[in-house]
Design an enzyme around this catalytic site. Structure first.
Site, PDB file in Angstrom:
ATOM      1  N   GLN A 154       0.861  -1.174   0.000  1.00  0.00           N
ATOM      2  CA  GLN A 154       0.000   0.000   0.000  1.00  0.00           C
ATOM      3  C   GLN A 154       0.906   1.234   0.000  1.00  0.00           C
ATOM      4  OE1 GLN A 154      -2.977  -0.704  -0.940  1.00  0.00           O
ATOM      5  NE2 GLN A 154      -4.296  -0.341   0.838  1.00  0.00           N
ATOM      6  N   SER A 155       0.484   2.326  -0.645  1.00  0.00           N
ATOM      7  CA  SER A 155       1.382   3.463  -0.864  1.00  0.00           C
ATOM      8  C   SER A 155       1.686   4.227   0.414  1.00  0.00           C
ATOM      9  CB  SER A 155       0.781   4.412  -1.909  1.00  0.00           C
ATOM     10  OG  SER A 155       0.655   3.746  -3.149  1.00  0.00           O
ATOM     11  N   THR A 156       0.685   4.376   1.287  1.00  0.00           N
ATOM     12  CA  THR A 156       0.884   5.160   2.509  1.00  0.00           C
ATOM     13  C   THR A 156       0.308   4.405   3.698  1.00  0.00           C
ATOM     14  OG1 THR A 156      -1.200   6.366   2.252  1.00  0.00           O
ATOM     15  CG2 THR A 156       0.749   7.321   1.196  1.00  0.00           C
TER      16      THR A 156
END
Length: 692
Positions: free
Chosen positions: A21-23
């Site tokens: 997941q990016s963040t």
């Protein structure tokens, strides 16, 4: 139904599921996406892999896929593929594996070489197949483009707010956001006083380094607001550093301006982005007077110009720089009248002290040619100093009052800042005491910690008070009536003070920079000095070029003639004593010596005293003995008897014999009659002298 692309060779190797997941915010809020990625395990089980041979790599949760540098999980996945341990690589979509085409195609290349399959939500792909590889390449390009579109949307909204000056950015210390969203000065009076002192001190001293030294010498602390950690938002006071002062001086927000685009990102080869500072002319949005500041915009630009002049980096033209040690009065203010470049300073030794020379090396540095010109500072500096004294005479009263006001304002500002710091430490001590008094005495774990904190705050307050009490009498003595009178006397005594050797040369340079913008030099038959004053007026000085050293060392013709005249009666040592008694000195200002007179004789081919006596017919002891056919001891005995006389010929160490004419005509040993006659003549002469 099993996929035909999955073979027994693939099933002999393990399956790897990559989850990202990016963040961290996405990890916390978008849980469904994470569950969908974990659900791909069932696709691998359905394809024939046992559950115990399916490896889940999820250590990259909360990390962006734009680069593989900081993603340890992706690096592990690539390693397993390169070692041919992976039969299939699984990801919910291509964007989970990589959003960078370089990383994505590197993974595809390794999978093709090791016959590793790639599985996503749409199906199974063989990178060794052209059609599958083409499709995967398109998916990677679309994933990278999607990231670009996402960033473009966010960037567009950010720039739109920045164009109106409404974009909120973390304010520097001394500025705070009010509840209504406007930016204002920090309500803490001590913080405001510290920042005001930074700009005031820099305006007075003109150097960030000397500003830091002033704070350290005066024992003044500077605030810093913590941006993270358990004490986020709190103020911390510490001695300032050079980099911290430079940050304050370069920050346009202290001038009440909204500025956006001071830096530009540049991708690094290994991943990540480096920030490059841009020149003020290249800033994207500049809006002065958007909120209250500590200085105005014009003063901010003047500070930037001064800092640029102080910079020592190599540029097209060396800047003036701050005042430094060295006797060159015009250091940093001299321009070459031939090429227009700034001239440097070269020091040489003359009579045991450094002497400056202003030299233009622009052609030498840029084109490997010769220096444009060099001008001796010992000629230019005194002339410009005399001009400065002349210009200062009409404005002495104004300067005197300005200096006195500056001293008083500086002392008052420093005293106010120290008093505010005492109040702050007193408040912190009282707050620690209040916390300690409210705690349950039986809770010793908490009570002991609060008591130690209280004691530390009290100790800090005591140290600050003692430092203030120690410095207060010194500052009061510095501003007593005697100091005021000395400041008033500055007007009348300025010429004497300017020429006083005890005055630091850097102070003279600062005074000169207040009045002089630059000085242009041209050396021809004479030296032309064009002094441009700060107000725009110009003064032209024409100075004589100094004599070459050969002419300076050349002795005057009348001195050489006097040496030639004295050599008829005196030796070199006696002539040196005569010159020193008359007060004569060499070109170096030193007394005459035996060696100096000998040098004059040799340089101007003057016959020596001995040679002159020889030309008059005087003989040495050996020659007298040979002439009369007697022993040399007899020659000396004749001298003691007065038959012959000895004349000094060589620096009072040796001499020649003067033979009377009546004895000179005698060849061989003289007879008794001649000696008796000569002895009788000498005796009669002595008797006559005694009678007289």
């Amino acid at each position: 139904m099993p996929d035909l692309k999955v073979t027994a060779d693939h099933l002999r190797r393990d399956a790897y599921l990559y989850i990202r997941q990016s963040t961290l915010r996405q990890v916390a809020e978008n849980g469904e996406s994470t569950q969908r990625q974990y659900g791909l395990r069932h696709r691998a089980i359905a394809a024939g892999w046992p559950a115990e041979r399916i490896h889940v790599i999820d250590c990259d949760l909360g990390k962006s896929g734009s680069s593989a540098v900081a993603r340890d999980g992706f690096q592990e996945l690539v390693s397993e593929v390169a070692l041919a341990k992976a039969g299939v690589v699984m990801g919910l979509e291509v964007s989970r594996l990589a959003r960078n085409n370089a990383d994505w195609h590197r993974l595809l290349e390794l999978c093709a070489l090791t016959s590793t399959l790639i599985l996503d939500e749409d199906g199974v792909y063989d990178p060794a197949s052209f059609n599958d590889r083409l499709l995967l390449g398109l998916k990677g390009t679309m994933s990278e483009a999607e990231l670009h579109f996402l960033k473009a949307r966010m960037r567009g909204g950010q720039l739109n707010k920045a164009s109106r000056g409404e974009l909120e950015m973390a304010p520097p210390v001394g500025l705070v956001y009010l509840p209504d969203g406007t930016l204002a000065l920090d309500p803490d009076a001590e913080v405001q006083a510290a920042l005001h002192m930074v700009f005031t001190t820099f305006g007075r001293l003109g150097s960030a380094t000397r500003t830091v030294k002033f704070f350290l010498d005066e024992g003044i602390l500077f605030p810093r607001r913590l941006r993270k950690g358990p004490h986020k938002g709190e103020l911390m006071w510490a001695p300032p550093r050079h980099a911290r002062i430079l940050q304050v001086l370069h920050n346009p927000r202290y001038a009440g301006a909204f500025v956006y685009g001071r830096t530009r990102g540049r991708p690094r080869p290994g991943g990540g982005v480096s920030q490059i500072k841009l020149a003020m002319a290249d800033w994207r949005f500049v809006m002065p007077d958007m909120h209250p500041g500590y200085i105005d915009w014009e003063r901010f630009k003047a500070n930037q110009e001064r800092l640029a002049d102080n910079a020592q980096a190599y540029r097209i033209q060396r800047r003036a720089g701050p005042v430094r040690e060295g006797s060159a009065l015009l250091q940093g203010r001299v321009l070459c009248g031939l090429c227009g470049a700034r001239m440097g300073v070269h020091y040489s030794q003359e009579h045991g002290r450094p002497v400056p020379t202003y030299i233009c090396q622009e052609t030498t540095i840029r084109g490997g040619g010769k220096a444009c010109q060099s001008v001796p500072g010992k000629v230019v500096d005194p002339a410009v100093g005399a001009l400065l004294v002349e210009l200062m005479t009409p404005m002495t009263l104004e300067v005197t009052l300005a200096v006195q006001r500056e001293l008083e304002a500086r002392a008052a500002e420093t005293d106010t800042l120290r008093r505010q710091h005492i109040q702050r430490t007193r408040y912190d001590a009282e707050l620690a005491r209040s916390r300690y008094m409210k705690v349950d005495p039986d809770n010793r774990l908490v009570a002991d910690a609060l008591e130690a904190e209280w004691n530390e705050k009290l100790r800090l307050h005591t140290d600050v008070v003692e430092d203030y009490e120690r410095r207060a009498p010194e500052e009061a003595a510095a501003l007593d009536a005697g100091m005021h009178q000395r400041v008033r006397d500055l007007a009348e005594q300025f010429p004497r003070i300017w020429n006083d050797p005890r005055v630091d040369v850097r102070e003279r340079k600062r005074i000169l920079r207040l009045l002089v913008a630059d000085v242009t030099l041209i050396k021809a038959e004479a030296i032309t000095v064009s002094v441009r004053l700060s107000g725009g007026a110009t003064r032209i000085l024409t100075l004589d070029r100094p004599l070459p050293i050969a002419q300076i060392r050349r002795f005057k013709p009348e001195l050489v003639a006097e040496v030639d005249h004295l050599l008829d009666r005196h030796c070199d040592r006696e002539i040196a004593d005569i010159f020193n008694e008359r007060g004569l000195r060499t070109w170096e200002g030193k007394p005459f010596s035996l060696n100096k007179i000998s040098f004059i004789r040799s340089a101007y081919n003057l016959p020596s005293r001995r040679q002159r006596l020889r030309d008059q017919g005087m003989l040495t002891t050996r020659e007298v003995a040979k002439h009369f056919e007697i022993a040399e001891t007899t020659v000396h005995q004749w001298g003691r008897q007065g038959l012959i006389s000895k004349v000094c010929s060589d620096n009072c160490n040796r001499g020649l014999w003067n033979i009377p004419s009546d004895l000179r005509i005698i060849k061989g040993r003289p007879g008794r009659t001649a000696l008796a006659t000569r002895t009788a003549s000498i005796t009669a002469l002595s008797t006559r002298q005694d009678a007289l």
